[in-house]
Design a protein around this motif. Structure first.
Motif, PDB file in Angstrom:
ATOM      1  N   ALA A  75       0.639  -1.090   0.015  1.00  0.00           N
ATOM      2  CA  ALA A  75       0.009   0.076   0.029  1.00  0.00           C
ATOM      3  C   ALA A  75       0.690   1.306   0.081  1.00  0.00           C
ATOM      4  O   ALA A  75       0.521   2.168  -0.809  1.00  0.00           O
ATOM      5  CB  ALA A  75      -0.918  -0.133   1.221  1.00  0.00           C
ATOM      6  N   VAL A  76       1.798   1.040   0.940  1.00  0.00           N
ATOM      7  CA  VAL A  76       2.688   2.484   0.780  1.00  0.00           C
ATOM      8  C   VAL A  76       3.516   2.495  -0.452  1.00  0.00           C
ATOM      9  O   VAL A  76       3.759   3.732  -0.919  1.00  0.00           O
ATOM     10  CB  VAL A  76       3.958   2.233   2.170  1.00  0.00           C
ATOM     11  CG1 VAL A  76       4.915   3.260   1.982  1.00  0.00           C
ATOM     12  CG2 VAL A  76       3.272   2.350   3.452  1.00  0.00           C
ATOM     13  N   ASP A  77       3.982   1.332  -0.976  1.00  0.00           N
ATOM     14  CA  ASP A  77       4.771   1.559  -2.118  1.00  0.00           C
ATOM     15  C   ASP A  77       3.622   1.915  -3.454  1.00  0.00           C
ATOM     16  O   ASP A  77       4.084   2.877  -4.324  1.00  0.00           O
ATOM     17  CB  ASP A  77       4.975   0.023  -2.524  1.00  0.00           C
ATOM     18  CG  ASP A  77       6.679  -0.149  -2.768  1.00  0.00           C
ATOM     19  OD1 ASP A  77       7.314   0.562  -1.963  1.00  0.00           O
ATOM     20  OD2 ASP A  77       7.156  -0.746  -3.513  1.00  0.00           O
ATOM     21  N   LEU A  78       2.528   1.683  -3.502  1.00  0.00           N
ATOM     22  CA  LEU A  78       1.543   1.952  -4.311  1.00  0.00           C
ATOM     23  C   LEU A  78       1.450   3.815  -4.338  1.00  0.00           C
ATOM     24  O   LEU A  78       1.375   4.326  -5.246  1.00  0.00           O
ATOM     25  CB  LEU A  78       0.272   1.670  -4.363  1.00  0.00           C
ATOM     26  CG  LEU A  78       0.045   0.191  -4.589  1.00  0.00           C
ATOM     27  CD1 LEU A  78      -1.383  -0.346  -4.120  1.00  0.00           C
ATOM     28  CD2 LEU A  78       0.285  -0.208  -5.987  1.00  0.00           C
ATOM     29  N   LEU A  79       1.444   4.266  -3.112  1.00  0.00           N
ATOM     30  CA  LEU A  79       1.260   5.654  -2.629  1.00  0.00           C
ATOM     31  C   LEU A  79       2.474   6.431  -3.410  1.00  0.00           C
ATOM     32  O   LEU A  79       2.599   7.507  -4.080  1.00  0.00           O
ATOM     33  CB  LEU A  79       1.072   6.078  -1.648  1.00  0.00           C
ATOM     34  CG  LEU A  79      -0.580   5.712  -0.818  1.00  0.00           C
ATOM     35  CD1 LEU A  79      -0.597   5.812   0.543  1.00  0.00           C
ATOM     36  CD2 LEU A  79      -1.467   6.486  -1.612  1.00  0.00           C
TER      37      LEU A  79
END
Length: 234
Positions: A75-79
């Motif tokens: 999720a962090v990577d996607l942001l």
């Protein structure tokens, strides 16, 4: 686009139970861990493909609700990968993620590589960082500091705002605050050692050893000697 179930299955498929146990203990984590290495996390996040903003937010929210640490890491990577599509309106979401992260392994990427670019592109978000800098949650305060890391490393950024936060937090005993102050000073000194030296020298006696070890790395030899002498009181 991959579903949450497909992303989680991909993470589990390349996990390592031994690594999972080590990471859980190292991070003092209460989350489930698959033991998936970060290169695989990055690859799986990249494989999600193109997303519009609404779909991105929905996917991030859904992944964050899963019990596995690696789902949160994706999720962090996607942001971070899509940070150019984010803006000030996304800071409440990111703040909520920071507050529920519970570990530097999620907070630092959110703060440095998501909040940082948003704040740098939108100076009006400084009021949000000002609030974070006085928050009771040290992860939120740490994020207010680390949001300045990348812009200052590149020779830009708002050193005066960071310096104001750092001065207010310099006497804190929390390790993660002390370390963050040192990291940002270290990276700012890569391009502007004189700026860091002038700020740090009169405060060296107040700074912790953790802060000093990082902060002096890119100062000149003479600057380093002067700051360390002031820190020791000699």
């Amino acid at each position: 686009m991959a579903s949450v179930a497909e992303i989680e299955a991909a993470l589990a498929a390349v996990g390592d139970p031994v690594r999972a146990d080590h990471e859980r203990r190292y991070l003092k984590s209460t989350r489930k861990h698959y033991g998936t290495g970060m290169p695989a996390v990055h690859r799986i996040a990249k494989g999600v493909g193109r997303l519009d903003h609404a779909t991105l937010v929905d996917l991030v929210e859904a992944l964050w609700q899963r019990p596995a640490f690696e789902c949160c890491a994706v999720a962090v990577d996607l942001l971070v990968h899509r940070v150019k599509t984010l803006g000030p309106a996304d800071l409440p979401l990111i703040e909520r993620l920071i507050r529920t992260s519970g570990t530097w392994a999620l907070v630092d990427n959110l703060a440095g590589n998501a909040v940082g670019p948003i704040a740098d592109a939108h100076p009006e978000t400084g009021v949000v960082l000002d609030r974070w800098a006085g928050d009771e949650d040290f992860w939120v305060r740490r994020s207010a500091l680390l949001a300045h890391l990348v812009p200052l490393r590149r020779g830009g950024g708002d050193f005066a705002r960071f310096a104001r936060y750092a001065d207010a937090m310099l006497d804190e005993r929390e390790f993660f605050i002390r370390k963050a102050i040192g990291w940002v000073l270290r990276d700012a000194a890569r391009t502007r050692p004189e700026l860091v030296f002038d700020w740090l020298l009169p405060r060296a006696a107040r700074a912790s050893g953790v802060t000093m070890r990082e902060a002096v790395k890119y100062l000149t030899e003479d600057q380093r000697a002067a700051v360390l002498a002031a820190h020791r009181g000699s």
